[in-house]
Scaffold this motif. Structure first.
Motif, short mmCIF file in Angstrom:
data_model
loop_
_atom_site.label_atom_id
_atom_site.label_comp_id
_atom_site.label_asym_id
_atom_site.label_seq_id
_atom_site.Cartn_x
_atom_site.Cartn_y
_atom_site.Cartn_z
N LYS A 238 0.83 -1.21 0.00
CA LYS A 238 0.00 0.00 0.00
C LYS A 238 0.87 1.26 0.00
CE LYS A 238 -2.09 1.29 3.89
NZ LYS A 238 -3.07 1.34 4.99
N VAL A 383 -5.34 6.20 -2.93
CA VAL A 383 -3.88 6.32 -2.86
C VAL A 383 -3.47 7.78 -2.64
CG1 VAL A 383 -1.70 5.91 -4.10
CG2 VAL A 383 -3.57 4.26 -4.28
N THR A 386 -3.50 8.44 1.07
CA THR A 386 -2.31 7.88 1.72
C THR A 386 -1.08 8.71 1.39
OG1 THR A 386 -3.29 5.66 1.52
CG2 THR A 386 -0.93 5.77 2.00
#
Length: 560
Positions: A238, A383, A386
């Motif tokens: 991730k 994403v 993050t």
């Protein structure tokens, strides 16, 4: 959890476990504990009594004062009653749960007052359960399971002002549970007299058991512990995808800025939505489960009513005011200045639309993510969240940390950097009920410590005034002791004052969510190593187990 797929399509070959541990059956109330309706004691059926105890336990909780909670509870409770009970019990205001509430308060107090031996016995029973249900065999290795117990029945609380608060969370039974295990493994035995909903062997997922929770109709899983090898690989992947975004984010930003002037309305809407996802770390939206009634939205599902445009506000031009319920019914409110083309596009998107119409009516989360996949392999809207969270932490740590600060001051800088991320991601919480009490206790400690420092200074001054130097030139131990005592007390005062500042600044911000789910742990570990801060001051034991992969790989020169 998000979709429970193995990292990078990794497949396990062997998986064996005992299945979930179910909540114990309901124990009826003792004869001396009564429920009253309209001032008269009333014996309830077992099913109705159990749900009544859920409300009785929460009688002094803030939720019980909320009308939505009470209404939802009463509606669901009546469904559990017999026809006779429904004929009698028609108004919650006439129900008296006082004795039920007192019973559970007394029981909690009795549990606290248990002898050391009794507490040790309970601890041993819990450990026995852990050994039986809390481990699985995965590809020949004994791995710890994260949450091997099903959630007990109770009343749904939710976060924020959730419209379903107070609804009955039903007991999870084996017939609700799908088991996932190896094709050649021994299938776990369901409790006597029961059977599993389904047994499957899906080697592409990381869950061991799954069922649907009845209030929000969402899937719940028994998963591997965060410290497991498979979960660690998934975490690593991730953050590596987010790090890869760093290399192309400039190009992506240039493209969506160019698309603000596109001839195609769909491209314009996508570009503006992507700008907000990137700049404000908004969730993409369109993620509600079927049957979920809470009016929650994300960026792609914003409606006209959620946005107000201000040509000028608070001395800034082109201001957009957001006001909507996000994930878990947490309110998102923000007033932000935007680029002029973004502002003009929003005016265009809102033109001739009613308040209830979609702002981005040519856009879905699926089409946005498909576009992002074309820009970078593995890229989704999530994403960006993050990436921006991790970059913000890294930049804030650089700006706030001073190498010559003490540990307490460095930790305050770390928490301030983490707070900046939590605010960006809208990770709010209500001020804890015990906040004022604990703050007052801390202030009292600070005042007492200030008094001790003042007294130590006076003692040192008096000692110096009456001191006769020694002729042998050896260290002055008497003065040294006074000096050391003063320095120690001043250090303790700084630590307490820093703690108070940190506590005050964090009272309405939840730091844990971003820290555990959005921030690359290697940033924090590298910071700890660079500034000589013990890692255990940033991550507790459970968190260190979760991020074992990062502890092993992150050097002090790590860059996200």
């Amino acid at each position: 959890w998000e979709e429970a797929r193995s990292p990078g399509g990794v497949r396990w070959t062997q998986l064996e476990h005992r299945g979930p541990c179910f909540a114990p059956p309901y124990e009826p109330l003792p004869d001396g504990v009564r429920f009253f309706y309209d001032g008269k004691p009333m014996r309830l059926s077992v099913a109705a009594e159990e749900v009544a105890t859920f409300y009785g336990k929460m009688l002094d909780h803030e939720h019980a004062a909320k009308e939505v909670f009470r209404n939802n509870f009463f509606r669901d409770w009546r469904k559990e009653m017999t026809a006779e009970e429904r004929r009698v019990i028609k108004h919650l205001s006439k129900c008296d749960f006082t004795e039920i509430h007192r019973h559970f308060v007394d029981r909690a107090a009795a549990r606290k007052a248990l002898s050391r031996e009794e507490k040790q016995r309970l601890k041993e029973e819990a450990e026995k359960l852990q050994q039986e249900f809390g481990y699985c065999i995965l590809d020949g290795h004994r791995e710890k399971i994260g949450n091997f117990k099903t959630e007990p029945p109770g009343l749904f609380r939710g976060r924020g002002d959730h419209p379903k608060m107070g609804m009955l969370k039903r007991r999870v039974r084996p017939e609700d549970v799908t088991i996932n295990c190896g094709r050649d493994s021994k299938i776990p035995e369901p409790p006597a007299g029961h059977q599993w909903k389904e047994v499957r062997s899906d080697r592409t997922v990381t869950w061991l058991a799954a069922w649907t929770e009845n209030v929000q109709n969402t899937l719940k899983y028994v998963m591997l512990n965060p410290s497991s090898k498979l979960k660690g690989e998934r975490d690593w992947e991730k953050y590596e995808v987010a790090r890869r975004l760093k290399g192309v984010v400039g190009e992506i930003r240039s493209q969506y800025q160019a698309d603000w002037k596109s001839q195609e309305m769909k491209a314009r809407q996508r570009a503006v939505a992507l700008y907000f996802i990137d700049k404000l770390a908004l969730r993409a939206g369109n993620e509600k489960e079927e049957g979920e009634s809470a009016d929650t939205v994300g960026c792609c599902s914003l409606r006209v009513e959620h946005v107000q445009l201000h040509p000028e506000a608070d001395g800034r031009r082109y201001v957009v005011e957001f006001d909507f319920l996000g994930k878990d019914s947490i309110r998102y409110y923000n007033k932000v200045p935007v680029e002029k083309p973004v502002y003009r596009n929003l005016q265009l998107f809102m033109e001739n639309k009613d308040r209830g119409e979609e702002l981005f009516d040519r856009l879905t989360t699926a089409s946005l993510n498909k576009h992002l996949q074309d820009l970078m392999d593995g890229l989704t809207a999530k994403v960006f969240r993050t990436y921006n969270a991790s970059i913000t932490l890294q930049e804030q740590l650089r700006a706030l940390t001073r190498a010559d600060d003490g540990i307490a001051a460095k930790l305050l800088s770390y928490n301030r950097a983490n707070r900046a991320v939590a605010i960006l991601c809208n990770h709010q919480r209500a001020t804890p009920k015990t906040f004022e009490k604990s703050m007052q206790a801390l202030r009292s400690k600070i005042e007492a410590k200030k008094q001790q420092v003042a007294e130590a200074k006076a003692e040192l001054k008096a000692a110096r005034a009456g001191h006769v130097p020694r002729e042998d030139g050896r260290p002055e131990s008497f003065l040294d002791k006074r000096q050391r005592r003063l320095e120690k007390l001043e250090e303790q005062l700084v630590r307490l004052s820093t703690q108070a500042t940190d506590k005050e600044e964090s009272k309405q911000v939840a730091l844990g969510t971003s820290k555990l789910n959005y921030l690359d742990p290697r940033i924090s570990i590298a910071w700890c190593k660079r500034f000589a801060v013990p890692v255990e001051r940033v991550y507790n034991k459970t968190q260190r187990e979760k991020f074992a992969w990062a502890l092993d790989t992150a050097g002090e020169d790590f860059e996200f």
